[in-house]
Design a protein around this motif. Structure first.
Motif, PDB file in Angstrom:
ATOM      1  N   ALA A  21      10.666   8.439  -6.476  1.00  0.00           N
ATOM      2  CA  ALA A  21      11.380   8.115  -5.238  1.00  0.00           C
ATOM      3  C   ALA A  21      10.427   7.444  -4.254  1.00  0.00           C
ATOM      4  O   ALA A  21       9.265   7.846  -4.129  1.00  0.00           O
ATOM      5  N   TYR A  22      10.938   6.423  -3.564  1.00  0.00           N
ATOM      6  CA  TYR A  22      10.118   5.640  -2.640  1.00  0.00           C
ATOM      7  C   TYR A  22      10.835   5.448  -1.308  1.00  0.00           C
ATOM      8  O   TYR A  22      12.052   5.265  -1.259  1.00  0.00           O
ATOM      9  N   PHE A  23      10.034   5.456  -0.233  1.00  0.00           N
ATOM     10  CA  PHE A  23      10.512   5.124   1.102  1.00  0.00           C
ATOM     11  C   PHE A  23       9.736   3.897   1.557  1.00  0.00           C
ATOM     12  O   PHE A  23       8.535   3.962   1.797  1.00  0.00           O
ATOM     13  N   VAL A  24      10.415   2.754   1.627  1.00  0.00           N
ATOM     14  CA  VAL A  24       9.776   1.474   1.947  1.00  0.00           C
ATOM     15  C   VAL A  24      10.099   1.110   3.394  1.00  0.00           C
ATOM     16  O   VAL A  24      11.279   1.053   3.770  1.00  0.00           O
ATOM     17  N   VAL A  82       0.845  -1.190   0.000  1.00  0.00           N
ATOM     18  CA  VAL A  82       0.000   0.000   0.000  1.00  0.00           C
ATOM     19  C   VAL A  82       0.883   1.244   0.000  1.00  0.00           C
ATOM     20  O   VAL A  82       1.843   1.338   0.775  1.00  0.00           O
ATOM     21  N   ALA A  83       0.566   2.203  -0.872  1.00  0.00           N
ATOM     22  CA  ALA A  83       1.290   3.474  -0.925  1.00  0.00           C
ATOM     23  C   ALA A  83       0.660   4.459   0.057  1.00  0.00           C
ATOM     24  O   ALA A  83      -0.439   4.231   0.572  1.00  0.00           O
ATOM     25  N   THR A  84       1.354   5.563   0.290  1.00  0.00           N
ATOM     26  CA  THR A  84       0.868   6.535   1.269  1.00  0.00           C
ATOM     27  C   THR A  84      -0.399   7.261   0.833  1.00  0.00           C
ATOM     28  O   THR A  84      -1.038   7.924   1.638  1.00  0.00           O
ATOM     29  N   ASN A  85      -0.774   7.124  -0.440  1.00  0.00           N
ATOM     30  CA  ASN A  85      -2.067   7.695  -0.870  1.00  0.00           C
ATOM     31  C   ASN A  85      -3.214   6.718  -0.615  1.00  0.00           C
ATOM     32  O   ASN A  85      -4.357   6.975  -0.989  1.00  0.00           O
ATOM     33  N   GLY A  86      -2.890   5.568   0.007  1.00  0.00           N
ATOM     34  CA  GLY A  86      -3.896   4.572   0.324  1.00  0.00           C
ATOM     35  C   GLY A  86      -4.191   3.600  -0.799  1.00  0.00           C
ATOM     36  O   GLY A  86      -4.975   2.668  -0.641  1.00  0.00           O
ATOM     37  N   ILE A 135      14.978   4.049  -4.400  1.00  0.00           N
ATOM     38  CA  ILE A 135      14.237   3.384  -3.344  1.00  0.00           C
ATOM     39  C   ILE A 135      15.083   3.315  -2.081  1.00  0.00           C
ATOM     40  O   ILE A 135      16.200   2.792  -2.093  1.00  0.00           O
ATOM     41  N   PHE A 136      14.524   3.831  -0.998  1.00  0.00           N
ATOM     42  CA  PHE A 136      15.214   3.777   0.299  1.00  0.00           C
ATOM     43  C   PHE A 136      14.374   2.966   1.271  1.00  0.00           C
ATOM     44  O   PHE A 136      13.167   3.165   1.386  1.00  0.00           O
ATOM     45  N   PHE A 137      15.020   2.049   1.981  1.00  0.00           N
ATOM     46  CA  PHE A 137      14.353   1.190   2.952  1.00  0.00           C
ATOM     47  C   PHE A 137      14.707   1.665   4.355  1.00  0.00           C
ATOM     48  O   PHE A 137      15.886   1.756   4.702  1.00  0.00           O
ATOM     49  N   GLY A 138      13.683   1.963   5.171  1.00  0.00           N
ATOM     50  CA  GLY A 138      13.936   2.447   6.518  1.00  0.00           C
ATOM     51  C   GLY A 138      12.689   2.363   7.373  1.00  0.00           C
ATOM     52  O   GLY A 138      11.784   1.586   7.092  1.00  0.00           O
ATOM     53  N   PHE A 139      12.605   3.214   8.403  1.00  0.00           N
ATOM     54  CA  PHE A 139      11.437   3.188   9.278  1.00  0.00           C
ATOM     55  C   PHE A 139      11.255   4.547   9.951  1.00  0.00           C
ATOM     56  O   PHE A 139      12.202   5.318  10.101  1.00  0.00           O
ATOM     57  N   THR A 140      10.034   4.839  10.357  1.00  0.00           N
ATOM     58  CA  THR A 140       9.697   6.182  10.833  1.00  0.00           C
ATOM     59  C   THR A 140      10.226   6.497  12.223  1.00  0.00           C
ATOM     60  O   THR A 140      10.310   7.667  12.585  1.00  0.00           O
ATOM     61  N   HIS A 141      10.579   5.483  13.008  1.00  0.00           N
ATOM     62  CA  HIS A 141      11.137   5.727  14.341  1.00  0.00           C
ATOM     63  C   HIS A 141      12.667   5.831  14.306  1.00  0.00           C
ATOM     64  O   HIS A 141      13.310   5.899  15.347  1.00  0.00           O
ATOM     65  N   CYS A 142      13.217   5.842  13.130  1.00  0.00           N
ATOM     66  CA  CYS A 142      14.668   5.928  12.937  1.00  0.00           C
ATOM     67  C   CYS A 142      15.170   7.292  13.422  1.00  0.00           C
ATOM     68  O   CYS A 142      14.634   8.322  13.022  1.00  0.00           O
ATOM     69  N   ASN A 149       6.167  15.281   5.787  1.00  0.00           N
ATOM     70  CA  ASN A 149       6.916  16.332   6.482  1.00  0.00           C
ATOM     71  C   ASN A 149       8.281  16.582   5.853  1.00  0.00           C
ATOM     72  O   ASN A 149       8.935  17.582   6.169  1.00  0.00           O
ATOM     73  N   VAL A 150       8.708  15.669   4.990  1.00  0.00           N
ATOM     74  CA  VAL A 150      10.031  15.787   4.374  1.00  0.00           C
ATOM     75  C   VAL A 150       9.949  16.164   2.898  1.00  0.00           C
ATOM     76  O   VAL A 150      10.717  16.983   2.412  1.00  0.00           O
ATOM     77  N   SER A 151       8.997  15.547   2.177  1.00  0.00           N
ATOM     78  CA  SER A 151       9.016  15.679   0.726  1.00  0.00           C
ATOM     79  C   SER A 151       7.644  15.445   0.109  1.00  0.00           C
ATOM     80  O   SER A 151       6.854  14.647   0.625  1.00  0.00           O
ATOM     81  N   ASP A 152       7.389  16.116  -0.993  1.00  0.00           N
ATOM     82  CA  ASP A 152       6.185  15.815  -1.779  1.00  0.00           C
ATOM     83  C   ASP A 152       6.549  14.972  -3.009  1.00  0.00           C
ATOM     84  O   ASP A 152       5.701  14.653  -3.825  1.00  0.00           O
ATOM     85  N   ARG A 153       7.836  14.591  -3.111  1.00  0.00           N
ATOM     86  CA  ARG A 153       8.306  13.767  -4.231  1.00  0.00           C
ATOM     87  C   ARG A 153       8.446  12.301  -3.864  1.00  0.00           C
ATOM     88  O   ARG A 153       8.550  11.447  -4.741  1.00  0.00           O
ATOM     89  N   ILE A 154       8.513  12.019  -2.564  1.00  0.00           N
ATOM     90  CA  ILE A 154       8.779  10.658  -2.115  1.00  0.00           C
ATOM     91  C   ILE A 154       7.478   9.977  -1.712  1.00  0.00           C
ATOM     92  O   ILE A 154       6.667  10.544  -0.988  1.00  0.00           O
ATOM     93  N   ILE A 155       7.291   8.745  -2.182  1.00  0.00           N
ATOM     94  CA  ILE A 155       6.092   7.965  -1.890  1.00  0.00           C
ATOM     95  C   ILE A 155       6.443   6.896  -0.855  1.00  0.00           C
ATOM     96  O   ILE A 155       7.401   6.140  -1.044  1.00  0.00           O
ATOM     97  N   GLY A 156       5.681   6.841   0.229  1.00  0.00           N
ATOM     98  CA  GLY A 156       5.894   5.816   1.247  1.00  0.00           C
ATOM     99  C   GLY A 156       5.197   4.527   0.861  1.00  0.00           C
ATOM    100  O   GLY A 156       4.150   4.542   0.210  1.00  0.00           O
TER     101      GLY A 156
END
Length: 196
Positions: free
Chosen positions: A96-99, A43-47, A62-69, A117-124
């Motif tokens: 660009a993607y944040f997985v 699922v992408a951040t747009n649902g 593509i960057f792999f990480g987590f929100t509590h980082c 909060n960081v970017s309007d170009r990156i999709i979670g």
């Protein structure tokens, strides 16, 4: 016994590195035209649902990480957004993607807020833990849950691969941008990616 421990650790690290390299190059040996990774339904951040096809229609970072980082993830996302802005129209082909590597905490709403909060170009991208684990395995991403040192129940951090993966418009692996890479080098890699 104390002398054996460092040797054991060195052997273990060598075996793990060898296994990673073997798996990576085994997949690459399918041919340069074979897309990197494998099928997924997340699922992408747009649902909206997102599959591997998203990585096979445009050049992808593509960057792999987590929100509590605490530092690596926000720094990398901020830098990636800045590089894409610097490229301007030249970088428009790149998606660009944040997985997440932490789907237990990283819901769609959490990812949307964090990335927004960081970017309007990156999709979670997030999803159910078993589906995320399969996707991460297909993409040869290292991740491991590490319990918190303070001993609080349920509190943990994540060890994970900290490079940005670069895929061309057919989903083929074309390199990485390492954490802490020189900005000029990172920009040049993104330019080549965008140009195809």
């Amino acid at each position: 016994m104390r002398k054996a421990l460092p040797v054991f650790l060195i052997v273990l690290i060598a075996v793990l590195a060898g296994a990673f390299t073997f798996n990576f190059w085994r997949d690459r040996s399918k041919g340069d035209d074979a897309p990197f990774g494998g099928p997924f339904q997340l699922v992408a951040t747009n649902g909206q649902p997102i599959t591997e096809e998203a990585f096979r229609t445009h050049p992808s970072a593509i960057f792999f990480g987590f929100t509590h980082c605490p530092d690596v993830c926000p720094t990398t996302l901020f830098e990636l957004d800045g590089w894409l802005k610097q490229l301007g129209p030249e970088g428009e082909p790149i998606r660009a993607y944040f997985v997440t590597v932490d789907p237990e905490r990283d819901t769609v709403e959490t990812m949307k807020s964090y990335v927004g909060n960081v970017s309007d170009r990156i999709i979670g991208i997030t999803g159910e833990p078993d589906k995320m684990a399969a996707m991460l395995k297909f993409h040869h991403v290292y991740f491991r849950k590490v319990p918190s040192e303070n001993g609080e129940t349920g509190d943990y951090t994540m060890d994970h691969t900290a490079s940005i993966f670069l895929l061309d418009a057919k989903g083929r692996f074309r390199g990485t941008i390492a954490y802490g890479e020189k900005p000029d080098t990172a920009l040049e890699k993104l330019k080549r990616l965008a140009a195809g």
